[in-house]
Design a protein around this motif. Structure first.
Motif, PDB file in Angstrom:
ATOM      1  N   PHE A   4      45.175  39.105  33.651  1.00  0.00           N
ATOM      2  CA  PHE A   4      45.501  37.678  33.725  1.00  0.00           C
ATOM      3  C   PHE A   4      45.084  37.083  35.080  1.00  0.00           C
ATOM      4  N   LYS A   5      45.095  37.893  36.124  1.00  0.00           N
ATOM      5  CA  LYS A   5      44.650  37.407  37.425  1.00  0.00           C
ATOM      6  C   LYS A   5      43.133  37.233  37.448  1.00  0.00           C
ATOM      7  N   LEU A   6      42.423  38.184  36.838  1.00  0.00           N
ATOM      8  CA  LEU A   6      40.965  38.041  36.740  1.00  0.00           C
ATOM      9  C   LEU A   6      40.592  36.812  35.909  1.00  0.00           C
ATOM     10  N   ASP A   7      41.324  36.613  34.818  1.00  0.00           N
ATOM     11  CA  ASP A   7      41.078  35.439  33.985  1.00  0.00           C
ATOM     12  C   ASP A   7      41.315  34.154  34.767  1.00  0.00           C
ATOM     13  N   GLU A  28      44.759  29.455  46.060  1.00  0.00           N
ATOM     14  CA  GLU A  28      45.015  30.431  45.000  1.00  0.00           C
ATOM     15  C   GLU A  28      43.765  31.257  44.728  1.00  0.00           C
ATOM     16  N   ARG A  29      42.617  30.592  44.670  1.00  0.00           N
ATOM     17  CA  ARG A  29      41.358  31.297  44.415  1.00  0.00           C
ATOM     18  C   ARG A  29      41.037  32.274  45.541  1.00  0.00           C
ATOM     19  N   GLN A  30      41.265  31.866  46.788  1.00  0.00           N
ATOM     20  CA  GLN A  30      41.008  32.752  47.921  1.00  0.00           C
ATOM     21  C   GLN A  30      41.932  33.966  47.883  1.00  0.00           C
ATOM     22  N   THR A  31      43.192  33.752  47.545  1.00  0.00           N
ATOM     23  CA  THR A  31      44.154  34.852  47.428  1.00  0.00           C
ATOM     24  C   THR A  31      43.723  35.827  46.336  1.00  0.00           C
ATOM     25  N   LEU A  32      43.314  35.298  45.193  1.00  0.00           N
ATOM     26  CA  LEU A  32      42.867  36.150  44.092  1.00  0.00           C
ATOM     27  C   LEU A  32      41.586  36.897  44.455  1.00  0.00           C
ATOM     28  N   ARG A  33      40.672  36.240  45.155  1.00  0.00           N
ATOM     29  CA  ARG A  33      39.439  36.899  45.588  1.00  0.00           C
ATOM     30  C   ARG A  33      39.742  38.062  46.527  1.00  0.00           C
ATOM     31  N   ASN A  34      40.639  37.824  47.476  1.00  0.00           N
ATOM     32  CA  ASN A  34      41.000  38.885  48.424  1.00  0.00           C
ATOM     33  C   ASN A  34      41.640  40.067  47.703  1.00  0.00           C
ATOM     34  N   GLU A  35      42.517  39.771  46.750  1.00  0.00           N
ATOM     35  CA  GLU A  35      43.149  40.848  45.987  1.00  0.00           C
ATOM     36  C   GLU A  35      42.108  41.618  45.183  1.00  0.00           C
ATOM     37  N   TYR A  36      41.143  40.912  44.608  1.00  0.00           N
ATOM     38  CA  TYR A  36      40.086  41.551  43.836  1.00  0.00           C
ATOM     39  C   TYR A  36      39.246  42.467  44.735  1.00  0.00           C
ATOM     40  N   ARG A  37      38.882  41.960  45.919  1.00  0.00           N
ATOM     41  CA  ARG A  37      38.098  42.773  46.864  1.00  0.00           C
ATOM     42  C   ARG A  37      38.845  44.043  47.255  1.00  0.00           C
ATOM     43  N   GLN A  38      40.124  43.901  47.554  1.00  0.00           N
ATOM     44  CA  GLN A  38      40.931  45.060  47.937  1.00  0.00           C
ATOM     45  C   GLN A  38      40.988  46.074  46.802  1.00  0.00           C
ATOM     46  N   SER A  39      41.086  45.584  45.585  1.00  0.00           N
ATOM     47  CA  SER A  39      41.125  46.453  44.422  1.00  0.00           C
ATOM     48  C   SER A  39      39.811  47.224  44.268  1.00  0.00           C
ATOM     49  N   VAL A  40      38.698  46.529  44.414  1.00  0.00           N
ATOM     50  CA  VAL A  40      37.383  47.157  44.269  1.00  0.00           C
ATOM     51  C   VAL A  40      37.166  48.196  45.365  1.00  0.00           C
ATOM     52  N   VAL A  41      37.487  47.831  46.602  1.00  0.00           N
ATOM     53  CA  VAL A  41      37.298  48.762  47.719  1.00  0.00           C
ATOM     54  C   VAL A  41      38.201  49.988  47.543  1.00  0.00           C
TER      55      VAL A  41
END
Length: 73
Positions: A4-7, A28-41
């Motif tokens: 749901f966060k990716l969506d 909100e978009r910046q927060t989600l992007r940062n969380e996504y980056r942390q997840s990928v790394v």
């Protein structure tokens, strides 16, 4: 990262192409992007640390062991 966060991140990106995002949406978009980056790394790091290096002489060294010894900096 939850689906749901990716969506939501995708939705905000689509919206940004149509109009300028509000300050709240940009945050909100910046927060989600940062969380996504942390997840990928984090996923990449975990994957790499589970790999094994095979030396030319045939010995096997786990990347995590090599990292703990301080090699390969």
């Amino acid at each position: 990262m939850e689906k749901f966060k990716l969506d939501r991140l995708s939705e905000l990106t689509r919206i940004s192409r149509e109009r300028e995002l509000t300050t709240q949406e940009q945050q909100e978009r910046q927060t989600l992007r940062n969380e996504y980056r942390q997840s990928v790394v984090g996923n990449l790091t975990a994957h790499l640390e589970n790999m094994t290096i095979i030396e030319p002489d045939g010995t096997r060294i786990k990347v995590s062991d090599r990292k703990n010894k301080g090699e390969g900096k």
